[in-house]
Design a protein around this motif. Structure first.
Motif, short mmCIF file in Angstrom:
data_model
loop_
_atom_site.label_atom_id
_atom_site.label_comp_id
_atom_site.label_asym_id
_atom_site.label_seq_id
_atom_site.Cartn_x
_atom_site.Cartn_y
_atom_site.Cartn_z
N GLU A 87 19.46 19.84 19.01
CA GLU A 87 18.41 19.03 19.19
C GLU A 87 17.88 18.74 18.12
O GLU A 87 17.44 19.60 17.11
CB GLU A 87 17.70 19.62 20.00
N GLY A 88 17.41 17.73 17.73
CA GLY A 88 16.64 17.31 16.57
C GLY A 88 17.28 16.82 15.22
O GLY A 88 16.70 17.00 14.12
N THR A 89 18.92 17.16 15.19
CA THR A 89 19.31 17.14 14.00
C THR A 89 19.85 15.85 13.71
O THR A 89 20.72 15.57 12.74
CB THR A 89 20.56 17.97 14.09
N SER A 91 19.57 11.10 14.43
CA SER A 91 18.62 10.23 14.88
C SER A 91 19.14 9.49 16.36
O SER A 91 18.23 8.82 16.99
CB SER A 91 18.58 9.05 13.81
N GLU A 93 20.83 11.02 18.72
CA GLU A 93 21.82 12.25 19.30
C GLU A 93 22.19 11.85 20.65
O GLU A 93 23.27 12.14 21.22
CB GLU A 93 21.11 13.50 19.09
#
Length: 127
Positions: A87-89, A91, A93
């Motif tokens: 998560e969050g890694t 743009s 995902e």
């Protein structure tokens, strides 16, 4: 624990599509990204969360594909496979997660000769 380490051993040697390094060397996959849960008699859910090297990496889908193909081929036990981007890694995902967990899209990708060749190069064990 055997199932966990076999899943980790299978993915740690996958090579990055653009670099000579393995996914483990690049910390795209680490021990903490593998989860194995028993979901039935002799059947396991294998969840992989990988971290693309850069947040907008266009190779993220390709890496997800390599993970899926190699695990499907090499896991020595019955399994369901879910592969996600940490998560969050990345743009996009959500889109990528959908794509790499959609059997039809995965099959379609592997019908593309150029893509298939890259995947094969990444998942083949070095001699």
């Amino acid at each position: 624990a055997g199932h966990f380490s076999s899943a980790l051993d299978i993915i740690r040697t996958i090579r990055d599509p653009e670099k000579p390094n393995t996914l483990e060397e690049l910390e795209v996959v680490t021990e903490s990204c593998v989860e194995v849960q028993e979901i039935g008699e002799d059947e396991y859910l294998v969840v992989i969360r990988f971290t693309p090297t850069v947040p907008h990496c266009s190779l993220a889908t390709l890496i997800g594909l390599c993970l899926r193909i190699k695990l499907q081929r090499c896991l020595p036990f019955r399994h369901k496979l879910e592969i996600y981007i940490s998560e969050g890694t990345h743009s996009t995902e959500e889109d990528i997660n959908k794509q790499i967990n959609d059997k039809e899209r995965v099959a379609a990708a592997m019908e593309n000769p150029n893509l298939r060749e890259i995947v094969e190069q990444c998942v083949t064990e070095p001699d």
